[in-house]
Write a protein that holds these residues in place. Structure first.
Motif, short mmCIF file in Angstrom:
data_model
loop_
_atom_site.label_atom_id
_atom_site.label_comp_id
_atom_site.label_asym_id
_atom_site.label_seq_id
_atom_site.Cartn_x
_atom_site.Cartn_y
_atom_site.Cartn_z
N ASP A 169 -26.11 -38.34 27.69
CA ASP A 169 -27.18 -38.53 28.68
C ASP A 169 -27.57 -40.00 28.68
O ASP A 169 -27.74 -40.59 27.61
N MET A 170 -27.75 -40.57 29.86
CA MET A 170 -28.00 -42.01 29.97
C MET A 170 -29.05 -42.28 31.03
O MET A 170 -29.11 -41.60 32.05
N PRO A 171 -29.86 -43.33 30.84
CA PRO A 171 -30.72 -43.80 31.93
C PRO A 171 -29.90 -44.65 32.87
O PRO A 171 -28.95 -45.35 32.44
N GLY A 172 -30.22 -44.59 34.15
CA GLY A 172 -29.44 -45.36 35.10
C GLY A 172 -30.25 -45.81 36.30
O GLY A 172 -31.43 -45.48 36.45
N ARG A 173 -29.57 -46.56 37.13
CA ARG A 173 -30.13 -47.07 38.39
C ARG A 173 -29.13 -46.75 39.48
O ARG A 173 -27.95 -47.10 39.38
N VAL A 174 -29.58 -46.05 40.53
CA VAL A 174 -28.69 -45.68 41.63
C VAL A 174 -28.63 -46.84 42.61
O VAL A 174 -29.66 -47.31 43.10
N GLU A 175 -27.41 -47.29 42.88
CA GLU A 175 -27.17 -48.35 43.85
C GLU A 175 -26.11 -47.88 44.83
O GLU A 175 -24.92 -47.88 44.50
N GLY A 176 -26.54 -47.45 46.00
CA GLY A 176 -25.59 -46.93 46.98
C GLY A 176 -24.90 -45.70 46.45
O GLY A 176 -25.55 -44.71 46.08
N LEU A 186 -28.05 -48.15 32.19
CA LEU A 186 -29.00 -49.14 31.71
C LEU A 186 -28.96 -49.24 30.20
O LEU A 186 -28.70 -48.25 29.50
N GLU A 187 -29.23 -50.44 29.69
CA GLU A 187 -29.16 -50.70 28.25
C GLU A 187 -30.47 -50.29 27.58
O GLU A 187 -31.31 -51.10 27.20
N ALA A 188 -30.63 -48.98 27.45
CA ALA A 188 -31.81 -48.39 26.81
C ALA A 188 -31.44 -46.97 26.40
O ALA A 188 -30.55 -46.36 27.01
N PRO A 189 -32.10 -46.41 25.38
CA PRO A 189 -31.75 -45.05 24.96
C PRO A 189 -32.03 -44.00 26.02
O PRO A 189 -31.23 -43.10 26.24
N THR A 190 -33.21 -44.08 26.67
CA THR A 190 -33.62 -43.08 27.66
C THR A 190 -34.38 -43.78 28.78
O THR A 190 -34.82 -44.93 28.63
N LEU A 191 -34.59 -43.06 29.87
CA LEU A 191 -35.40 -43.61 30.96
C LEU A 191 -36.85 -43.76 30.54
O LEU A 191 -37.55 -44.68 30.99
N LEU A 192 -37.31 -42.90 29.65
CA LEU A 192 -38.67 -43.05 29.13
C LEU A 192 -38.83 -44.41 28.45
O LEU A 192 -39.85 -45.09 28.63
#
Length: 278
Positions: free
Chosen positions: A24-31, A37-43
């Motif tokens: 499971d990963m935090p991310g950023r949707v682009e198109g 993203l370089e972080a453990p979670t979106l939190l």
């Protein structure tokens, strides 16, 4: 910005070509891509003072989107649309209590029962009146303010709820089994929470249509009440409550959800939150 929490599908490879893909990963949707993203979670991302750097990129078709915050610290669901309150009460011969106009009220939902887009929702034991609820949710950032908005379905067992509220404790087990959120978390620079067409479909049939602009209490008023005498933490979820027409309860037609039904909540500017009842 459109944040997400995602899981690469089997066989998906990021731009880095690593065989060790986090589950499971935090991310950023682009198109049509998702940037890890370089972080453990979106939190953790929401708690940062500066956005983290980007990592591997994945085609959106090669990932599964999860609830933006799969395990939020808390969920406060408000009751902020007058039409929903008035219609639901009128159906049982009651009126909106005067206290509702004094300040926004909420109840706590279960943060351990959060589902994401396209997750199956198990029909809860003990009810014959399963309902959806069409809502927008705000998620708190590191500064105690709104970091973004997402769609939210506050699933409800209405017959259980009636019995619980007759005792005087409000909804508890009637809301305990599922709250779904997603598909993405949209930051306030792209979605300011003041207006958006909101629709709900069941098996492709439109059953609800409203607008976020009809909310009676503003988000600053809602946040002020949520934070009064306490502290809001990054990842805390603040629900708007159900928009007018946004539940089967309001229609009073007895067309409750049954196993096999597919519920789609669409928020203009955010996307579609889809779940199937099994």
């Amino acid at each position: 910005m459109r944040y997400c929490t995602f899981r690469p599908n089997a066989g998906a490879a990021g731009a880095a070509g690593s065989s060790q893909v986090p589950r499971d990963m935090p991310g950023r949707v682009e198109g049509d891509e998702v940037v890890g993203l370089e972080a453990p979670t979106l939190l953790d991302v929401l708690a940062m003072t500066q956005p983290p750097g980007g990592g591997p990129r994945y085609p959106l078709a090669d990932v599964t989107l999860l609830a933006p915050i799969p395990r939020p610290p808390s969920i406060r669901d408000f009751f902020a649309f007058e039409q929903h309150v008035a219609t639901a009460r009128a159906n049982r011969g009651a009126v909106v209590p005067k206290e509702w106009y004094e300040f926004p009220v909420f109840y706590f939902a279960n943060p351990a029962a959060v589902f994401g887009p396209d997750d199956d929702i198990t029909y809860p034991e003990g009810t014959r009146a399963l309902d959806y609820e069409l809502e927008v949710a705000a998620v708190i950032g590191g500064d105690g303010q709104i970091a973004g908005f997402t769609a939210m379905n506050d699933w409800s067992a209405r017959d259980v709820q009636r019995k619980e509220m007759a005792v005087g404790l409000g909804p508890a087990k009637a809301k305990d089994f599922a709250t779904s959120m997603g598909p993405v978390l949209v930051t306030p620079d792209e979605f300011d929470g003041t207006h958006a067409v909101m629709t709900a479909k069941v098996n492709g049939e439109e059953r609800s249509r409203g607008n976020l602009a009809d909310i009676y209490y503003s988000w600053p008023e809602i946040l002020a009440q949520a934070a009064r005498n306490t502290r809001l933490y990054p990842g805390d979820v603040i629900g708007s409550g159900t928009v007018g027409t946004g539940s089967i309860l309001e229609h009073n037609d007895g067309r409750w959800l049954t196993p096999g039904d597919v519920v789609e909540l669409e928020i203009e500017g955010i996307g579609i939150l889809r779940n199937r009842v099994i």
